[in-house]
Design an enzyme around this catalytic site. Structure first.
Site, PDB file in Angstrom:
ATOM      1  N   ARG A 161     -46.372 -19.844   7.298  1.00 47.13           N
ATOM      2  CA  ARG A 161     -47.073 -20.929   8.011  1.00 47.13           C
ATOM      3  C   ARG A 161     -47.172 -20.633   9.512  1.00 47.13           C
ATOM      4  NH1 ARG A 161     -43.754 -24.159   3.971  1.00 47.13           N
ATOM      5  NH2 ARG A 161     -42.065 -23.217   5.155  1.00 47.13           N
ATOM      6  N   ARG A 191     -43.616 -10.076   2.902  1.00 47.72           N
ATOM      7  CA  ARG A 191     -43.048  -9.794   1.580  1.00 47.72           C
ATOM      8  C   ARG A 191     -44.144  -9.697   0.530  1.00 47.72           C
ATOM      9  NH1 ARG A 191     -38.368 -13.839   0.452  1.00 47.72           N
ATOM     10  NH2 ARG A 191     -40.106 -15.276   0.720  1.00 47.72           N
ATOM     11  N   ARG A 235     -35.241 -16.183  13.961  1.00 51.46           N
ATOM     12  CA  ARG A 235     -33.816 -16.469  14.114  1.00 51.46           C
ATOM     13  C   ARG A 235     -33.187 -15.272  14.808  1.00 51.46           C
ATOM     14  NH1 ARG A 235     -34.739 -21.021  13.592  1.00 51.46           N
ATOM     15  NH2 ARG A 235     -34.048 -22.518  12.020  1.00 51.46           N
ATOM     16  N   GLU A 275     -26.491 -17.699  19.594  1.00 48.91           N
ATOM     17  CA  GLU A 275     -26.866 -18.788  20.487  1.00 48.91           C
ATOM     18  C   GLU A 275     -25.926 -19.998  20.329  1.00 48.91           C
ATOM     19  OE1 GLU A 275     -30.966 -19.020  18.834  1.00 48.91           O
ATOM     20  OE2 GLU A 275     -30.521 -21.144  18.578  1.00 48.91           O
ATOM     21  N   HIS A 300     -34.464 -21.722  22.690  1.00 47.64           N
ATOM     22  CA  HIS A 300     -34.837 -22.226  21.360  1.00 47.64           C
ATOM     23  C   HIS A 300     -35.721 -23.476  21.456  1.00 47.64           C
ATOM     24  CE1 HIS A 300     -33.509 -21.874  16.928  1.00 47.64           C
ATOM     25  NE2 HIS A 300     -34.649 -22.520  17.002  1.00 47.64           N
ATOM     26  N   GLY A 335     -38.896 -23.705  20.206  1.00 47.27           N
ATOM     27  CA  GLY A 335     -40.018 -23.650  19.262  1.00 47.27           C
ATOM     28  C   GLY A 335     -40.627 -24.996  18.900  1.00 47.27           C
TER      29      GLY A 335
HETATM   30  P1  NAP Z   1     -42.640 -19.670   5.801  1.00 45.36           P
HETATM   31  O1  NAP Z   1     -43.947 -20.370   5.691  1.00 45.36           O
HETATM   32  O2  NAP Z   1     -41.710 -19.678   4.651  1.00 45.36           O
HETATM   33  O3  NAP Z   1     -42.952 -18.162   6.260  1.00 45.36           O
HETATM   34  C1  NAP Z   1     -42.049 -17.134   6.212  1.00 45.36           C
HETATM   35  C2  NAP Z   1     -42.801 -15.859   5.886  1.00 45.36           C
HETATM   36  O4  NAP Z   1     -41.890 -14.769   5.991  1.00 45.36           O
HETATM   37  C3  NAP Z   1     -43.381 -15.849   4.482  1.00 45.36           C
HETATM   38  O5  NAP Z   1     -44.722 -15.431   4.537  1.00 45.36           O
HETATM   39  C4  NAP Z   1     -42.492 -14.846   3.747  1.00 45.36           C
HETATM   40  O6  NAP Z   1     -43.132 -14.105   2.754  1.00 45.36           O
HETATM   41  C5  NAP Z   1     -42.086 -13.929   4.863  1.00 45.36           C
HETATM   42  N1  NAP Z   1     -40.862 -13.221   4.553  1.00 45.36           N
HETATM   43  C6  NAP Z   1     -39.697 -13.727   4.109  1.00 45.36           C
HETATM   44  N2  NAP Z   1     -38.794 -12.760   3.956  1.00 45.36           N
HETATM   45  C7  NAP Z   1     -39.388 -11.606   4.312  1.00 45.36           C
HETATM   46  C8  NAP Z   1     -38.970 -10.262   4.375  1.00 45.36           C
HETATM   47  N3  NAP Z   1     -37.734  -9.901   4.037  1.00 45.36           N
HETATM   48  N4  NAP Z   1     -39.869  -9.344   4.787  1.00 45.36           N
HETATM   49  C9  NAP Z   1     -41.125  -9.697   5.114  1.00 45.36           C
HETATM   50  N5  NAP Z   1     -41.585 -10.952   5.086  1.00 45.36           N
HETATM   51  C10 NAP Z   1     -40.724 -11.892   4.687  1.00 45.36           C
HETATM   52  O7  NAP Z   1     -41.809 -20.255   7.021  1.00 45.36           O
HETATM   53  P2  NAP Z   1     -42.361 -20.833   8.411  1.00 45.36           P
HETATM   54  O8  NAP Z   1     -42.564 -22.295   8.297  1.00 45.36           O
HETATM   55  O9  NAP Z   1     -43.483 -19.985   8.874  1.00 45.36           O
HETATM   56  O10 NAP Z   1     -41.066 -20.591   9.322  1.00 45.36           O
HETATM   57  C11 NAP Z   1     -40.568 -19.283   9.520  1.00 45.36           C
HETATM   58  C12 NAP Z   1     -39.255 -19.316  10.237  1.00 45.36           C
HETATM   59  O11 NAP Z   1     -39.454 -19.566  11.626  1.00 45.36           O
HETATM   60  C13 NAP Z   1     -38.276 -20.424   9.817  1.00 45.36           C
HETATM   61  O12 NAP Z   1     -37.581 -20.113   8.648  1.00 45.36           O
HETATM   62  C14 NAP Z   1     -37.364 -20.530  11.015  1.00 45.36           C
HETATM   63  O13 NAP Z   1     -36.256 -19.673  10.873  1.00 45.36           O
HETATM   64  C15 NAP Z   1     -38.237 -20.054  12.167  1.00 45.36           C
HETATM   65  N6  NAP Z   1     -38.556 -21.152  13.091  1.00 45.36           N
HETATM   66  C16 NAP Z   1     -38.140 -21.073  14.381  1.00 45.36           C
HETATM   67  C17 NAP Z   1     -38.419 -22.104  15.255  1.00 45.36           C
HETATM   68  C18 NAP Z   1     -37.973 -22.051  16.686  1.00 45.36           C
HETATM   69  O14 NAP Z   1     -37.677 -23.096  17.234  1.00 45.36           O
HETATM   70  N7  NAP Z   1     -37.934 -20.896  17.316  1.00 45.36           N
HETATM   71  C19 NAP Z   1     -39.138 -23.231  14.815  1.00 45.36           C
HETATM   72  C20 NAP Z   1     -39.540 -23.270  13.492  1.00 45.36           C
HETATM   73  C21 NAP Z   1     -39.253 -22.233  12.630  1.00 45.36           C
HETATM   74  P3  NAP Z   1     -43.685 -14.714   1.354  1.00 45.36           P
HETATM   75  O15 NAP Z   1     -45.066 -15.219   1.699  1.00 45.36           O
HETATM   76  O16 NAP Z   1     -43.712 -13.574   0.433  1.00 45.36           O
HETATM   77  O17 NAP Z   1     -42.735 -15.814   0.976  1.00 45.36           O
END
Ligand code: NAP
Length: 317
Positions: free
Chosen positions: A156, A178, A236, A265, A283, A285
């Site tokens: 996302r 992935r 992360r 952190e 942090h 985001g």
């Molecule tokens: P998401 O929609 O689940 O997206 C994660 C993506 O990473 C998916 O496309 C997934 O692949 C891919 N992925 C997972 N493991 C992988 C690997 N080993 N190698 C390659 N690709 C891999 O999650 P999101 O909503 O975008 O959020 C992502 C992350 O951002 C959160 O989990 C959180 O840790 C972080 N975040 C940080 C902040 C901040 O404040 N800095 C705020 C919000 C989120 P698939 O499509 O195959 O599942």
């Protein structure tokens, strides 16, 4: 039902929680220790925790057959909760996807632009009274428009970052993920991450934390980047081998880094804060009023759904 909210949240959402549950909340920013988690699992029916609260397998197992049956996490990332151990203990867990996607993509772009254009360094110079005036050769940065954007983790948030790059900055987009993705804009999947790291001018990491991605960006991955690569991490801290990144920044082996998250952190190494070629955010985001309210609402709505015997819309285990 007794509800524990582990950090201060939006007042309007808190009022709803107090109306619906016997609500207790912790003040301050300090995360719960594993011992505190075990005690809370025995004391409350529902918990609304967030980043850093240590719901480890050991902390959950130590609670035996816990009173707590539902954890409505505040945040999309839930690598601080062992969801398998929670399921085994009969605890449902939910998260808060989608509502923070745009805010987090905006912070990624804040980091891309401020790292490429040396905004942190420039602001520090100006505030220190060291700016001598417009200089045709002074503080030259990296041009952003038209450069190749590499997204690691095209979920996302990764897609929202890529969309901004494609439509707003005319960038060719390459990605490592992935699985393959059907995307509403042009982007080329590269299946070898090291190849992507050599191809992209600007690399942004947006994978989830957790066992599968710990140190995905390790010393070898950092070595695969070019001398002018701009590296941004909003995922992360544990996803990046921080010491290797610092070594590369100190040696000017990459162009610069923009970071929103850190391995331990809120501890940030002094070696990192001493560097001019990185932009460091605490942090931020999802940190907008609207987004944090929406996250709190979603976390509470999941707990209410569980309490009313309905399916939790954002259940993750
Ligand atoms: P998401 O929609 O689940 O997206 C994660 C993506 O990473 C998916 O496309 C997934 O692949 C891919 N992925 C997972 N493991 C992988 C690997 N080993 N190698 C390659 N690709 C891999 O999650 P999101 O909503 O975008 O959020 C992502 C992350 O951002 C959160 O989990 C959180 O840790 C972080 N975040 C940080 C902040 C901040 O404040 N800095 C705020 C919000 C989120 P698939 O499509 O195959 O599942």
């Amino acid at each position: 039902m007794k509800l524990l909210i582990t950090r201060p949240i939006d007042d309007l959402v808190l009022a709803q929680a107090e109306e619906r549950f016997e609500t207790t909340y912790r003040a301050g920013e300090v995360p719960m220790s594993a011992a505190e988690v075990t005690a809370a699992l025995g004391e409350y029916d529902a918990i609304l925790p967030t980043l850093g609260d240590a719901f480890t397998a050991a902390a959950i197992e130590a609670a035996g057959k816990p009173r707590c049956k539902v954890i409505g996490n505040f945040g999309v990332g839930y690598n601080h909760i062992d969801v398998a151990a929670a399921a085994k203990a009969g605890i449902a867990v939910s998260n808060t996807p989608d509502v923070l996607t745009d805010a987090t993509a905006d912070i990624a772009w804040t980091l891309i632009l401020s790292t490429c254009r040396r905004a942190g360094e420039g602001e520090r110079q100006l505030r220190a009274g060291e700016w001598k005036g417009f200089d045709p050769k002074g503080m030259l940065g990296t041009h952003v428009t038209g450069k190749t954007l590499g997204v690691i983790g095209m979920g996302r948030i990764g897609q929202a970052i890529a969309k901004r790059g494609h439509f707003g900055f005319d960038m060719p987009v390459v990605y490592f993920n992935r699985s393959a993705k059907e995307l509403p804009f042009d982007a080329r999947r590269i299946e070898d991450m090291h190849e992507l790291l050599g191809v992209a001018d600007i690399v942004v990491v947006a994978v989830p934390g957790g066992a599968e991605t710990v140190r995905l960006i390790d010393r070898a991955a950092i070595a695969a980047m070019r001398k002018d690569t701009i590296f941004v991490n909003i995922s992360r801290g544990e996803v990046v081998e921080e010491e290797a990144l610092i070594d590369a920044l100190e040696a000017n082996a990459i162009g610069g880094a923009g970071l929103d998250v850190y391995e331990k952190e809120p501890y940030v190494p002094a070696r990192l804060t001493a560097l001019e070629n990185c932009v460091l955010l605490p942090h931020l985001g999802s940190a907008t009023v609207e987004t944090r309210r929406a996250m709190a609402q979603m976390a509470l709505d999941n707990i209410i759904a569980f309490a009313e015997g309905r399916a939790m819309p954002q259940r993750v285990n």
